[in-house]
Design an enzyme around this catalytic site. Structure first.
Site, PDB file in Angstrom:
ATOM      1  N   HIS A  37       0.831  -1.211   0.000  1.00 21.29           N
ATOM      2  CA  HIS A  37       0.000   0.000   0.000  1.00 21.29           C
ATOM      3  C   HIS A  37       0.865   1.260   0.000  1.00 21.29           C
ATOM      4  O   HIS A  37       0.682   2.155  -0.838  1.00 21.29           O
ATOM      5  CB  HIS A  37      -0.908  -0.004   1.233  1.00 21.29           C
ATOM      6  N   GLU A  38       1.805   1.319   0.934  1.00 19.74           N
ATOM      7  CA  GLU A  38       2.648   2.513   1.038  1.00 19.74           C
ATOM      8  C   GLU A  38       3.592   2.633  -0.157  1.00 19.74           C
ATOM      9  O   GLU A  38       3.937   3.744  -0.566  1.00 19.74           O
ATOM     10  CB  GLU A  38       3.433   2.483   2.348  1.00 19.74           C
ATOM     11  N   HIS A  41       1.886   4.636  -2.863  1.00 24.41           N
ATOM     12  CA  HIS A  41       2.058   6.077  -2.657  1.00 24.41           C
ATOM     13  C   HIS A  41       3.474   6.510  -3.026  1.00 24.41           C
ATOM     14  O   HIS A  41       3.678   7.517  -3.711  1.00 24.41           O
ATOM     15  CB  HIS A  41       1.810   6.431  -1.187  1.00 24.41           C
TER      16      HIS A  41
END
Length: 361
Positions: A37-38, A41
């Site tokens: 997920h990170e 980003h």
């Protein structure tokens, strides 16, 4: 690596050795999903020319940190999340590489990339699951006596193609449709010898949130084409599963006993891993893939909920900015994100106590 990081690394290794393997696997699964997920980003921020100050897995004090060319990479003590800290994300910054100085579309792409990478992970894990273990389709191999399926006239060789007008391709689709119906009659569309007809069937409740109609289905090994096709069906199933779970939660059909926080998730994963590993390495792999899919999809969906401090909340502010042609007041937005974060922390505390309470039930 400095002395502090070395000591922290040794402490982390010691904990891994001491803590039961199933608990370690649960934390590794959760950390891996957060990492993906990170990373979403992070990679889109980098491609957009945004300065990333820190990329962290976990929350709280740092266990280990490494200075990159311009970004600090860290592992923090509490394995309950992570973050990708970008310059100018929550405050104004003059640097041209600051988040707040990039175009609104670059910022939307950066924020949306986290949940998107979770969904990409789900799709890849679904393909891997089908490729390794095959799939159970909706062709009936047998019908049990004195069951709703027999009373409805279903036969071996029948193929279930729709339930309540929704296409089904996997056994899980049928199970989910019956859970969603909560014991009410459901309309099955059946194909027999090229002809299509419907039957209204009321499933039997076996136990809580578990229903059956009394059929045996056909398990298949997958070819390359099947792996892609049924991997997509598997992805669709988990999308429906997640949406159905949220609907049943908010409608009251699920109770707090059906809700798990971080402790409950770790316990569920560790128990599932132990059960799977009791059937050998393939059993363990199947359970790991299942939980990666389940948790990753939920993380992606939850992050898109339009609540301040979540990705969904940030996307709402950015979309409003794109429509208005100018940003919302930074102080007001920052305050709303702070309030949202405080509410999320309160929810985490509630879920923690709920997990403890559920263990006592």
């Amino acid at each position: 690596m400095n002395k502090k990081n070395l000591l922290m690394a040794l402490l982390l290794i010691a904990l891994i050795v001491i803590v039961p393997r199933s608990i370690v696997v649960a934390f590794l699964i959760f950390s891996f999903i957060v990492l993906v997920h990170e990373f979403g980003h992070f990679i889109v921020a980098k491609k957009s020319g945004i300065f990333v100050e820190e990329f962290a897995i976990g929350m709280g004090p740092k266990l280990i940190s490494v200075e990159g060319k311009e970004t600090v990479y860290s592992i923090r003590i509490l394995p309950i999340g992570g973050f990708c800290k970008m310059l100018g994300e929550d405050e104004d910054a003059e640097d041209e590489r600051a988040f707040n100085n990039k175009s609104v579309w670059a910022r939307i792409a950066t924020v949306f990339a986290g949940p998107l990478f979770n969904f990409i992970l789900v799709f890849l894990a679904s393909i891997l699951m089908i490729g390794i273990f095959g799939y159970t389709d909706t062709v009936i191999m047998g019908v049990s006596d004195d069951t709703p399926a027999q009373l409805a006239g279903l036969q071996s060789g029948d193929e279930i193609t729709k339930i309540d007008n929704k296409s089904v391709a996997l056994r899980q689709d049928i199970s989910l449709a019956m859970i969603a119906a909560q014991g009410n009659p459901v309309e099955f569309e059946i194909v027999r010898d090229g002809e299509t007809f419907t039957r209204l069937i009321t499933p039997e409740e076996v136990d809580r949130h578990h229903y059956r109609i009394g059929i045996n289905l056909q398990h298949q090994k997958s070819s390359f084409i099947d792996t892609i096709q049924y991997g997509a069906y598997e992805f669709r199933y988990w999308a429906r599963y997640t949406m159905t779970s949220f609907r049943m939660l908010f409608s009251g059909e699920f109770t707090r006993q059906d809700v798990a926080g971080p402790v409950g998730i770790v316990n569920m994963v560790s128990e599932g891993y132990e059960m799977g590993s009791s059937h050998g390495a393939l059993g363990a792999i199947e359970m790991i893939l299942t939980f990666i899919i389940l948790i990753s999809f939920n993380l992606g969906v939850v992050n898109l909920i339009p609540i301040p401090a979540l990705d969904g909340g940030r996307l709402i502010f950015l979309i409003i900015e794109g429509i208005r042609g100018k940003p919302i007041n930074r102080e007001a937005e920052g305050f709303m994100h702070f309030v949202g974060f405080a509410l999320l922390m309160a929810l985490m505390v509630f879920l923690l106590f709920n997990d403890i309470s559920n263990f006592r039930l």
